[in-house]
Design an enzyme around this catalytic site. Structure first.
Site, PDB file in Angstrom:
ATOM      1  N   PHE A 149       0.807  -1.221   0.000  1.00 35.90           N
ATOM      2  CA  PHE A 149       0.000   0.000   0.000  1.00 35.90           C
ATOM      3  C   PHE A 149       0.839   1.269   0.000  1.00 35.90           C
ATOM      4  O   PHE A 149       0.377   2.323  -0.420  1.00 35.90           O
ATOM      5  CB  PHE A 149      -0.949   0.019   1.206  1.00 35.90           C
ATOM      6  CG  PHE A 149      -0.275   0.339   2.523  1.00 35.90           C
ATOM      7  CD1 PHE A 149      -0.014   1.644   2.907  1.00 35.90           C
ATOM      8  CD2 PHE A 149       0.103  -0.687   3.385  1.00 35.90           C
ATOM      9  CE1 PHE A 149       0.610   1.933   4.124  1.00 35.90           C
ATOM     10  CE2 PHE A 149       0.728  -0.410   4.594  1.00 35.90           C
ATOM     11  CZ  PHE A 149       0.983   0.909   4.965  1.00 35.90           C
ATOM     12  N   LYS A 173      -1.091  -7.651  -8.872  1.00 37.27           N
ATOM     13  CA  LYS A 173      -2.081  -7.609  -7.795  1.00 37.27           C
ATOM     14  C   LYS A 173      -1.660  -6.501  -6.834  1.00 37.27           C
ATOM     15  O   LYS A 173      -0.826  -6.694  -5.959  1.00 37.27           O
ATOM     16  CB  LYS A 173      -2.138  -8.960  -7.077  1.00 37.27           C
ATOM     17  CG  LYS A 173      -3.504  -9.291  -6.416  1.00 37.27           C
ATOM     18  CD  LYS A 173      -3.955  -8.313  -5.350  1.00 37.27           C
ATOM     19  CE  LYS A 173      -3.192  -8.486  -4.057  1.00 37.27           C
ATOM     20  NZ  LYS A 173      -3.733  -7.589  -2.967  1.00 37.27           N
ATOM     21  N   GLU A 176      -5.089  -3.806  -1.989  1.00 33.67           N
ATOM     22  CA  GLU A 176      -6.511  -3.476  -2.062  1.00 33.67           C
ATOM     23  C   GLU A 176      -6.843  -2.155  -1.379  1.00 33.67           C
ATOM     24  O   GLU A 176      -7.929  -1.608  -1.569  1.00 33.67           O
ATOM     25  CB  GLU A 176      -7.339  -4.612  -1.448  1.00 33.67           C
ATOM     26  CG  GLU A 176      -7.151  -4.826   0.050  1.00 33.67           C
ATOM     27  CD  GLU A 176      -5.952  -5.696   0.403  1.00 33.67           C
ATOM     28  OE1 GLU A 176      -5.868  -6.117   1.570  1.00 33.67           O
ATOM     29  OE2 GLU A 176      -5.090  -5.920  -0.476  1.00 33.67           O
ATOM     30  N   SER A 226       5.631  -6.830   4.109  1.00 33.71           N
ATOM     31  CA  SER A 226       6.165  -7.135   5.438  1.00 33.71           C
ATOM     32  C   SER A 226       6.930  -8.449   5.418  1.00 33.71           C
ATOM     33  O   SER A 226       6.724  -9.307   4.550  1.00 33.71           O
ATOM     34  CB  SER A 226       5.032  -7.209   6.458  1.00 33.71           C
ATOM     35  OG  SER A 226       4.215  -8.345   6.200  1.00 33.71           O
ATOM     36  N   CYS A 281       9.666   1.099   3.885  1.00 39.36           N
ATOM     37  CA  CYS A 281      10.623   0.121   4.389  1.00 39.36           C
ATOM     38  C   CYS A 281      12.034   0.682   4.484  1.00 39.36           C
ATOM     39  O   CYS A 281      12.902   0.062   5.083  1.00 39.36           O
ATOM     40  CB  CYS A 281      10.609  -1.135   3.524  1.00 39.36           C
ATOM     41  SG  CYS A 281      11.262  -0.894   1.866  1.00 39.36           S
ATOM     42  N   GLU A 382       8.864  -3.809  13.625  1.00 42.35           N
ATOM     43  CA  GLU A 382       8.755  -2.800  12.572  1.00 42.35           C
ATOM     44  C   GLU A 382       7.459  -2.030  12.805  1.00 42.35           C
ATOM     45  O   GLU A 382       6.362  -2.550  12.606  1.00 42.35           O
ATOM     46  CB  GLU A 382       8.739  -3.449  11.186  1.00 42.35           C
ATOM     47  CG  GLU A 382       8.692  -2.425  10.067  1.00 42.35           C
ATOM     48  CD  GLU A 382       8.611  -3.052   8.680  1.00 42.35           C
ATOM     49  OE1 GLU A 382       9.075  -2.418   7.717  1.00 42.35           O
ATOM     50  OE2 GLU A 382       8.082  -4.173   8.569  1.00 42.35           O
TER      51      GLU A 382
END
Length: 497
Positions: A149, A173, A176, A226, A281, A382
């Site tokens: 995202f 993909k 969402e 992640s 990240c 994290e």
């Protein structure tokens, strides 16, 4: 309410599964769209379209591919503002940050435009009498990307432009939570002349992901997200015979030595910890302060943090926007209160922050924690939010030991005026990307991006030379053409002279 659908076979495809997910405006907290979740059958339809397109795209000329990519580059450049607005509306990041994301993604499109140079191959002539050996690289077929995202345009552009330049077809993909930018990228690719089916976009949840990982016609999968999910993607994909490149999470450390320019270090810590609201990240989440550095550095960071402007991403005055969801906002806030309970000093507490007129938005201010130790949750996990921890150590050696004991090894940085210390650090630190007086060492497009340890699962980093190698496979061709003067039969073992 607007529904975000799919892009299959070169055109929009309405979702038929009957399953939808919410798409929020993080600045207001309101659901403004819904996204159709693809069924297994819809994923299969996208893969079938990609497989059919590969029959011709896989054998297309490099000139044909680069012509499309050059046109695509111009279209993305012309639609920067529109793409950035879509990112801000669904992710919440400020407009300037969204524009920067588009620019960094565009770098990989530009790299893909130069694919003929990357696919030149190698040739050795006369390795034996009239024998030549060539090494070439060929496309894999249908490949897929599963993207996060936090960079809804940049990370997809890290994947599919290079993949299709190498002759593959692609099924994307996207997250969402932020689906619209990916569909716009597909629409622009079609406008640039990309043949139908070469790039497909399916929105969905875990069911779509699992079908991608299992589908027998998908040869390779790229992922960014992640660490737990990256490990799952790698394990499941490889178990199904796929090549997998899965980039995971991070806990990036910034080492500040006593001789560092503390104003530069403080500016860099602010930028790297709180930019994009910490939802990246490559964010710096830990400052490791050596010797007497901590007190003056913390004071400088605190002063700068107080001056930050937090607000809606479409407000030009805003420097930081909201977090992606309310649940994530609450989780980030819990690390600040949890750190205090575990003995850390909360120098700046942003957990009660809100924006007047936007009280239902997913707001959190910046937080700064001091006296953090490796046993604390704020250090171990994290956080993926605007929380910066300061760990105090006495020596450089203690700092290196601390940093290298982390399970992650994505990015790191050192701030110093000592070239010898910087050189030693870049060789000793266990991380895939290192900055020297550079807080976010994201490589340019022609170098590859990727970490070590639990920050990467698979053998290839993303984009750059590693990206080309990931989306192709090598073949060696040994050739001997008979000379007109040759003749007769020789059953002996061939010799190398």
């Amino acid at each position: 309410m607007k529904t975000v659908n799919h892009w299959i076979g070169g055109k929009p495809a309405e979702g038929v599964s009957g399953s939808f997910g919410p798409v929020y405006n993080p600045a207001t907290g309101a659901q403004e769209k819904q996204v159709a979740f693809a069924s297994v059958d819809e994923v299969d339809t996208a893969v079938a379209a990609a497989k059919e397109a590969f029959r011709t795209w896989g054998t297309s000329s490099l000139a044909q591919r680069t012509a499309v990519l050059f046109a695509y580059r111009e279209l993305i450049d012309a639609h920067r503002e529109e793409l950035a607005a879509l990112i801000t509306a669904e992710h919440g990041k400020v407009h300037s940050d969204a524009l920067g994301e588009v620019a960094r993604g565009l770098e990989i499109v530009e790299l893909a435009c130069g694919i003929p140079q990357q696919l030149k191959g190698e040739l050795s002539t006369q390795v034996s009498t009239r024998v030549d050996v060539a090494a070439i690289r060929q496309s894999l077929g249908v490949v897929a990307g599963i993207t996060p995202f936090n960079f809804p345009a940049m990370v997809p552009m890290w994947m599919f432009p290079l993949a299709i330049a190498c002759g593959n077809t692609f099924v994307l993909k996207p997250s969402e939570k932020v689906p619209s930018a990916a569909l716009k990228l597909a629409e622009l690719a079609a406008e640039a002349g990309l043949p139908d089916g070469v790039l497909n976009v399916v929105n969905g949840d875990k069911a779509a992901v699992d079908r991608i990982l299992e589908h027998p016609d998908i040869a390779a999968v790229s992922f960014v997200g992640s660490t737990p999910v990256a490990r799952y993607i790698h394990t499941t994909g490889t178990a199904n015979g796929k090549r997998v490149q899965a980039l995971g999470g991070a806990k990036n450390h910034m080492l500040v030595l006593p001789d560092a320019d503390l104003d530069l270090a403080a500016d860099s810590a602010i930028n790297a910890a709180y930019g994009s609201a910490g939802e990246r990240c490559m964010a710096v989440s830990v400052v490791v302060a050596v010797g007497d550095t901590a007190d003056p550095l913390i004071e400088k960071i605190k002063e700068r943090a107080a001056a930050l402007t937090i607000g809606p991403g479409d407000d030009p005055a805003s420097e930081m926007g909201p977090l992606i969801t309310k649940a994530h906002r609450d989780k980030v806030a819990s690390y600040v209160s949890g750190a205090a309970a575990q003995g850390a000093a909360v120098v700046v507490d942003g957990t009660d922050f809100t924006v007047p007129g936007h009280e239902n938005g997913h707001w959190i201010g910046v937080s700064l924690l001091d006296h953090v130790t490796p046993e604390m949750d704020a250090y171990r996990d994290e956080i993926f939010g605007p929380v910066l921890s300061v760990v105090r150590v006495d020596t450089y050696d203690a700092a290196i030991s601390l940093m290298n004991s982390s399970p992650w090894g994505n990015g790191t940085a050192i701030f110093t005026r000592d070239g010898g210390a910087a050189r030693r650090f870049q060789l000793e630190v266990e991380a895939g990307m290192v900055g020297v007086n550079v807080p976010i060492p994201v490589p340019v497009g022609y170098h590859s991006f990727g970490g070590w340890k639990d920050s990467l699962f698979g053998d290839h980093h993303i984009y750059g030379n590693d990206g080309v190698h990931f989306y192709t496979r090598g073949k060696v061709v040994t050739t001997r053409w008979p000379d007109p003067s040759d003749g007769g039969i020789n059953l002996g073992f061939p010799s190398n002279h």
